[in-house]
Design a protein around this motif. Structure first.
Motif, PDB file in Angstrom:
ATOM      1  N   TYR A 113       0.832  -1.199   0.000  1.00  0.00           N
ATOM      2  CA  TYR A 113       0.000   0.000   0.000  1.00  0.00           C
ATOM      3  C   TYR A 113       0.869   1.252   0.000  1.00  0.00           C
ATOM      4  O   TYR A 113       1.855   1.343   0.739  1.00  0.00           O
ATOM      5  CB  TYR A 113      -0.905   0.053   1.242  1.00  0.00           C
ATOM      6  CG  TYR A 113      -1.844  -1.114   1.386  1.00  0.00           C
ATOM      7  CD1 TYR A 113      -3.026  -1.182   0.656  1.00  0.00           C
ATOM      8  CD2 TYR A 113      -1.547  -2.152   2.275  1.00  0.00           C
ATOM      9  CE1 TYR A 113      -3.896  -2.262   0.802  1.00  0.00           C
ATOM     10  CE2 TYR A 113      -2.404  -3.232   2.433  1.00  0.00           C
ATOM     11  CZ  TYR A 113      -3.579  -3.279   1.689  1.00  0.00           C
ATOM     12  OH  TYR A 113      -4.434  -4.351   1.839  1.00  0.00           O
ATOM     13  N   LEU A 114       0.481   2.215  -0.832  1.00  0.00           N
ATOM     14  CA  LEU A 114       1.014   3.572  -0.771  1.00  0.00           C
ATOM     15  C   LEU A 114      -0.146   4.467  -0.367  1.00  0.00           C
ATOM     16  O   LEU A 114      -1.190   4.466  -1.026  1.00  0.00           O
ATOM     17  CB  LEU A 114       1.568   4.002  -2.136  1.00  0.00           C
ATOM     18  CG  LEU A 114       2.750   3.200  -2.684  1.00  0.00           C
ATOM     19  CD1 LEU A 114       3.131   3.708  -4.071  1.00  0.00           C
ATOM     20  CD2 LEU A 114       3.948   3.277  -1.741  1.00  0.00           C
ATOM     21  N   CYS A 115       0.035   5.205   0.714  1.00  0.00           N
ATOM     22  CA  CYS A 115      -1.073   5.992   1.259  1.00  0.00           C
ATOM     23  C   CYS A 115      -0.785   7.487   1.196  1.00  0.00           C
ATOM     24  O   CYS A 115       0.356   7.930   1.377  1.00  0.00           O
ATOM     25  CB  CYS A 115      -1.355   5.587   2.700  1.00  0.00           C
ATOM     26  SG  CYS A 115      -1.890   3.867   2.861  1.00  0.00           S
ATOM     27  N   GLY A 116      -1.839   8.243   0.929  1.00  0.00           N
ATOM     28  CA  GLY A 116      -1.743   9.691   0.889  1.00  0.00           C
ATOM     29  C   GLY A 116      -3.108  10.302   1.121  1.00  0.00           C
ATOM     30  O   GLY A 116      -4.076   9.603   1.452  1.00  0.00           O
ATOM     31  N   LYS A 117      -3.212  11.601   0.941  1.00  0.00           N
ATOM     32  CA  LYS A 117      -4.489  12.308   1.115  1.00  0.00           C
ATOM     33  C   LYS A 117      -4.898  12.996  -0.182  1.00  0.00           C
ATOM     34  O   LYS A 117      -5.734  12.499  -0.923  1.00  0.00           O
ATOM     35  CB  LYS A 117      -4.387  13.299   2.276  1.00  0.00           C
ATOM     36  CG  LYS A 117      -4.270  12.615   3.637  1.00  0.00           C
ATOM     37  CD  LYS A 117      -4.239  13.624   4.779  1.00  0.00           C
ATOM     38  CE  LYS A 117      -4.164  12.903   6.122  1.00  0.00           C
ATOM     39  NZ  LYS A 117      -4.071  13.862   7.259  1.00  0.00           N
ATOM     40  N   SER A 118      -4.269  14.100  -0.494  1.00  0.00           N
ATOM     41  CA  SER A 118      -4.624  14.830  -1.715  1.00  0.00           C
ATOM     42  C   SER A 118      -4.226  14.064  -2.974  1.00  0.00           C
ATOM     43  O   SER A 118      -4.682  14.371  -4.075  1.00  0.00           O
ATOM     44  CB  SER A 118      -3.974  16.214  -1.719  1.00  0.00           C
ATOM     45  OG  SER A 118      -2.564  16.090  -1.669  1.00  0.00           O
ATOM     46  N   SER A 119      -3.370  13.056  -2.800  1.00  0.00           N
ATOM     47  CA  SER A 119      -2.850  12.304  -3.953  1.00  0.00           C
ATOM     48  C   SER A 119      -3.608  11.014  -4.235  1.00  0.00           C
ATOM     49  O   SER A 119      -3.219  10.240  -5.116  1.00  0.00           O
ATOM     50  CB  SER A 119      -1.378  11.969  -3.708  1.00  0.00           C
ATOM     51  OG  SER A 119      -1.226  11.266  -2.474  1.00  0.00           O
ATOM     52  N   VAL A 120      -4.690  10.757  -3.515  1.00  0.00           N
ATOM     53  CA  VAL A 120      -5.431   9.501  -3.657  1.00  0.00           C
ATOM     54  C   VAL A 120      -5.860   9.293  -5.113  1.00  0.00           C
ATOM     55  O   VAL A 120      -6.371  10.203  -5.776  1.00  0.00           O
ATOM     56  CB  VAL A 120      -6.657   9.491  -2.723  1.00  0.00           C
ATOM     57  CG1 VAL A 120      -7.610   8.355  -3.080  1.00  0.00           C
ATOM     58  CG2 VAL A 120      -6.210   9.363  -1.275  1.00  0.00           C
ATOM     59  N   GLY A 121      -5.634   8.073  -5.608  1.00  0.00           N
ATOM     60  CA  GLY A 121      -6.004   7.721  -6.972  1.00  0.00           C
ATOM     61  C   GLY A 121      -4.897   7.923  -7.981  1.00  0.00           C
ATOM     62  O   GLY A 121      -4.987   7.430  -9.109  1.00  0.00           O
TER      63      GLY A 121
END
Length: 340
Positions: A33-41
């Motif tokens: 998993y690579l997780c982010g907020k504004s970068s989702v998708g």
């Protein structure tokens, strides 16, 4: 042996991207998993083109259910956010934090220096401040590993062996450090928009930079008494690298040869710490894109005073590389795996 299943939270910042670039070279790791907020998708290649050829998952929002499927969490998040993830950890999970949430031994110190109330006080006791050359195999006993800040890494590697041997005075050290602007994160471009970041040198955090707390804490682990120093960091018009210049006075009975012998003995088996010849004029170019720390001891016009130069890459030895070095020790891999 099955691969380690890994989650990277905070995958799109400078440190997060550097971490991924190193992890994809590590044959014992699978990034789940690579997780982010504004970068989702988005794909991580949107932030680092060299990763476009790698088979990596798209960026998703962190969900604690992911922890069922992974062994190790790397957090490269804003200060305070790794604490929340640490509260979700399952018995089989390990967390390696590249921010400041588990660097300080006291919640009160965290509040003082970071102006945030610690939300995982119970986990502080389950964590270790892990400077690999100093902490070594101790990390194997902990499930939460706090990686040092970039400036303290460059400072503590040369200083701790000298303090342990009582070779230097500890009442008035002066530390002057200069860093590439990547150390201030992606937001640095907006923050310094009016200060001509790319052509000027800027002092900041004068006298009260947060990394003072780590330096104080770790040195006093050995002195058991007050350690007095002045630390001034600077941002320079280069992307990466740190050069720390440390001015110190020698104790009676100490001399430059004892300083050299002590550092050489301490790091004789270290893959990543290089003690150079006396008066070597090192630069950040010597260590860029490596997990190395280069150290030079320099004479001054005063017999009892020396200058130590210490250079690292802030994104690797001062960040992502150090985190992987700790991972390698924790899981019994070759300490240099994925780093050379």
């Amino acid at each position: 042996m099955p691969k380690l299943n890994v989650l990277v939270a905070g995958s799109t910042g400078y440190i997060g991207v550097q971490l991924i670039k190193l992890l994809v070279k590590h044959s014992d790791v699978e990034i789940k998993y690579l997780c982010g907020k504004s970068s989702v998708g988005k794909n991580i290649s949107s932030y680092e083109k060299s990763l476009s050829s790698k088979k990596l998952p798209k960026i998703v929002k962190y969900n604690k259910s992911f922890l069922n499927n992974i062994d190790l969490v790397f957090t490269a998040l804003p200060n305070g956010e790794a604490q929340n993830i640490s509260n979700d950890l399952l018995e089989h999970n390990v967390l390696i934090d590249l921010a400041a949430d588990f660097r300080l031994n006291k919640a009160s110190d965290y509040l003082k220096w970071y102006k945030l109330k610690h939300r995982s006080v119970k986990n502080i006791k389950k964590s270790i401040y892990a400077l690999p050359e100093i902490s070594g195999d101790k990390v194997k006993k902990f499930k939460i590993i706090g990686c040092p800040g970039c400036y303290p890494t460059s400072i503590l590697i040369p200083l701790i062996p000298l303090v342990k041997k009582n070779l230097i005075k500890i009442d008035n050290l002066i530390i002057d450090s200069k860093s590439g602007y990547s150390g201030a994160g992606r937001g640095v471009h907006n923050k310094y928009k009016e200060k001509n970041l790319y052509e000027s040198l800027s002092a900041y955090g004068v006298g009260f930079h947060r990394h003072n707390s780590e330096i104080q804490q770790e040195i006093e682990n050995y002195t058991k008494k007050n350690f007095s120093f002045t630390f001034t960091p600077h941002l320079t018009p280069m992307f990466r690298g740190i050069l720390s210049t440390i001015y110190l006075d020698l104790n009676n009975g100490s001399n430059i040869k004892k300083i050299e012998d002590t550092l050489n003995a301490e790091y004789s088996k270290s893959r990543f710490v290089n003690i150079l010849k006396t008066n070597s004029l090192i630069s950040t170019n010597d260590v860029i894109n490596t997990n190395n720390c280069s150290i030079a001891i320099c004479k001054t016009k005063y017999k009892n005073r020396i200058i130590i130069l210490s250079a690292i890459d802030n994104l690797i030895k001062g960040g992502a590389g150090q985190a992987i070095q700790n991972m390698n020790i924790k899981y019994g891999f070759n300490e240099a795996k994925g780093l050379i």
